[in-house]
Design an enzyme around this catalytic site. Structure first.
Site, PDB file in Angstrom:
ATOM      1  N   PHE A 141       0.855  -1.191   0.000  1.00 24.74           N
ATOM      2  CA  PHE A 141       0.000   0.000   0.000  1.00 24.74           C
ATOM      3  C   PHE A 141       0.891   1.240   0.000  1.00 24.74           C
ATOM      4  O   PHE A 141       1.646   1.473   0.933  1.00 24.74           O
ATOM      5  CB  PHE A 141      -0.949   0.069   1.203  1.00 24.74           C
ATOM      6  CG  PHE A 141      -1.861   1.263   1.097  1.00 24.74           C
ATOM      7  CD1 PHE A 141      -3.013   1.208   0.317  1.00 24.74           C
ATOM      8  CD2 PHE A 141      -1.542   2.464   1.705  1.00 24.74           C
ATOM      9  CE1 PHE A 141      -3.831   2.323   0.164  1.00 24.74           C
ATOM     10  CE2 PHE A 141      -2.360   3.590   1.560  1.00 24.74           C
ATOM     11  CZ  PHE A 141      -3.512   3.512   0.787  1.00 24.74           C
ATOM     12  N   ASP A 226       9.176   3.249   2.132  1.00 29.09           N
ATOM     13  CA  ASP A 226       7.951   4.002   2.414  1.00 29.09           C
ATOM     14  C   ASP A 226       7.668   3.860   3.904  1.00 29.09           C
ATOM     15  O   ASP A 226       7.087   2.881   4.355  1.00 29.09           O
ATOM     16  CB  ASP A 226       6.787   3.456   1.574  1.00 29.09           C
ATOM     17  CG  ASP A 226       5.478   4.202   1.857  1.00 29.09           C
ATOM     18  OD1 ASP A 226       5.434   4.962   2.857  1.00 29.09           O
ATOM     19  OD2 ASP A 226       4.505   4.020   1.105  1.00 29.09           O
ATOM     20  N   LYS A 255       2.227  11.282   7.263  1.00 32.33           N
ATOM     21  CA  LYS A 255       1.409  11.009   8.455  1.00 32.33           C
ATOM     22  C   LYS A 255       1.873  11.732   9.723  1.00 32.33           C
ATOM     23  O   LYS A 255       1.582  12.897   9.881  1.00 32.33           O
ATOM     24  CB  LYS A 255       1.270   9.497   8.631  1.00 32.33           C
ATOM     25  CG  LYS A 255       0.434   8.903   7.483  1.00 32.33           C
ATOM     26  CD  LYS A 255      -0.156   7.539   7.759  1.00 32.33           C
ATOM     27  CE  LYS A 255      -1.195   7.229   6.682  1.00 32.33           C
ATOM     28  NZ  LYS A 255      -0.919   6.042   5.899  1.00 32.33           N
TER      29      LYS A 255
HETATM   30  C1  LIG Z   1      -1.110   6.073   4.409  1.00 32.08           C
HETATM   31  C2  LIG Z   1      -0.011   5.561   3.562  1.00 32.08           C
HETATM   32  C3  LIG Z   1       0.286   6.143   2.319  1.00 32.08           C
HETATM   33  C4  LIG Z   1      -0.559   7.227   1.694  1.00 32.08           C
HETATM   34  O1  LIG Z   1      -0.612   8.389   2.447  1.00 32.08           O
HETATM   35  P1  LIG Z   1      -1.789   9.468   2.169  1.00 32.08           P
HETATM   36  O2  LIG Z   1      -1.420  10.608   3.048  1.00 32.08           O
HETATM   37  O3  LIG Z   1      -3.071   8.822   2.533  1.00 32.08           O
HETATM   38  O4  LIG Z   1      -1.715   9.811   0.718  1.00 32.08           O
HETATM   39  C5  LIG Z   1       1.366   5.649   1.612  1.00 32.08           C
HETATM   40  N1  LIG Z   1       2.124   4.655   2.098  1.00 32.08           N
HETATM   41  C6  LIG Z   1       1.865   4.068   3.293  1.00 32.08           C
HETATM   42  C7  LIG Z   1       2.748   2.981   3.783  1.00 32.08           C
HETATM   43  C8  LIG Z   1       0.785   4.489   4.059  1.00 32.08           C
HETATM   44  O5  LIG Z   1       0.497   3.888   5.212  1.00 32.08           O
END
Ligand SMILES: *Cc1c(COP(=O)(O)O)cnc(C)c1O
Length: 402
Positions: A141, A226, A255
């Protein structure tokens, strides 16, 4: 007076139905606690997918927000502002990189990392124009943009949204050999989550980070981590790959960098990668704005001052130990790292959703991910007594008839 059902009816009528939230309407929050419109109190065990690591409305971050709002909030990058420099200086120092490129949401930061890796591939590695390949993992994700869903393996994320962006290769997660096999002379990067959060809290084997670091180095392929969900203490170290002393070439953060208050994301890299960006190559109207920078700075300071990574490690281990002691007929596995914890429910018995609904009625907000997994990821400021309070309710839900 407007009640829960009224709010939900309104949102059902006027909002696109792209989410399936629990039937609770929140109106206030403080620390690990949130209250609904009827005054019921809940513990937030989701923390907005780890964006609220510092707890709801942390006073220091709120003060930074309010103070900055009294001065200037948006300049665009057409002009300099006096907050972005100090913020990125701090962020680079904390994470250990030469430079940062600020954006707003996580998906934008992932897109930025993809652009950086591709351009680095063409300019520095000598890959032929438009041939760059990026390797990603099954069950990943990384966000919801058209390019990012192009390499999702979740059919629902893709259905109806093609045509897709080419240039991605998918390998199994937690499989260094598959990575080595998938690399070609055109491979510019390997993009990976240190723990797959949305994928159901999937923790790779010990040594995985070291192995993928060695392989990517050997073939001159960029390692892109990520850490949007795992970063800033969530898994018990500042960044999840710190556990094995691994430094990715590109670190993607978001985040919790915004302290649950404002969207702040960034990529970090050293000069040999970041210098592929020239004026006009990439940008964002809001990225690096003074309000975001002030909030980002305070969010970072809180993580360090309150030792949130250390807290997550200690309390996470305690929490998982206690969860494993529960003699539940429903639980297949308890897994996680730090305070990113997944409880997998046996498929043959039920999905995770009814357990989340039951927990809600007992005052705990948690959300299922990938049908079978209840994710527990409270704010990292949570106290041991609060974890004990939650454990009592979780025990009840996991042992009583459903
Ligand atoms: C939440 C998340 C994203 C996307 O972030 P948004 O601010 O919702 O665009 C990308 N990678 C990971 C691992 C995430 O948990």
């Amino acid at each position: 007076m407007k009640k829960t059902e009224d709010y939900i009816r309104e949102v059902e009528k006027f909002s696109a139905h792209n989410y399936h939230p629990l039937p609770v309407v929140l109106s206030t929050g403080e620390g690990v606690w949130v209250w609904d419109v009827e005054g019921n109190k809940y513990m937030d065990m989701l923390s907005a997918y780890s964006a609220v690591n510092q707890g709801h409305r942390h006073p220091k971050i709120i003060k930074a927000l309010v103070d900055q709002a009294q001065k200037i909030t948006l300049t665009s990058r057409a002009f300099h502002n006096d907050k972005m420099g100090p913020f990125l200086h701090k962020l680079c120092g904390v994470a250990g990189y030469d430079k940062a490129l600020p954006m707003n949401t996580g998906a934008e930061a992932v897109e930025t990392a993809i652009k950086a890796a591709r351009k680095w591939g063409y300019l520095k590695k000598g890959v032929e124009e438009n041939k760059a390949e990026i390797i990603v993992c099954e069950n990943n994700f990384h966000g919801r943009t058209t390019t990012i869903i192009s390499f999702s393996t979740e059919p629902q994320y893709k259905f109806g949204f093609g045509p897709f962006t080419p240039g991605f290769k998918i390998i199994p997660y937690n499989d260094p050999e598959a990575l080595e096999k998938a690399i070609t002379p055109n491979t510019v990067a390997f993009l990976v989550e240190p723990v797959q959060g949305e994928g159901g809290v999937i923790v790779p084997d010990e040594g995985y980070y070291k192995k993928i670091r060695e392989i990517t180095k050997k073939y001159n392929v960029l390692l892109i981590a990520d850490e949007i969900q795992t970063g800033f203490g969530r898994t018990g170290t500042l960044f999840a790959m710190d556990r094995e002393g691994v430094k990715p070439d590109i670190l993607v953060v978001g985040k919790a960098l915004g302290g649950g208050i404002y969207p702040v994301s960034a990529i970090l890299a050293d000069d040999d990668i970041m210098d592929v960006f020239k004026p006009g190559d990439h940008g964002s109207t809001f990225g690096g704005n003074p309000l975001a920078s002030a909030v980002g700075m305070a969010s970072l300071e809180v993580i360090l001052e309150e030792k949130l990574p250390e807290r997550a490690e200690e309390l996470g281990n305690y929490f998982m130990e206690e969860l494993r002691k529960i003699n539940s007929p429903y639980v297949k596995e308890v897994r996680g790292r730090g305070l990113l914890v997944g409880v997998e429910i046996k498929k043959e018995i039920a999905t995770a959703r009814p357990f989340c609904e039951k927990l809600m009625r007992l005052g705990i907000l948690a959300k299922e991910t990938h049908e079978q997994v209840i994710r527990f990821a409270p704010p990292l400021i949570i106290k041991k007594e609060e974890i004990d309070w939650a454990l009592e309710k979780i025990r009840k839900v996991l042992t009583e008839p459903i």
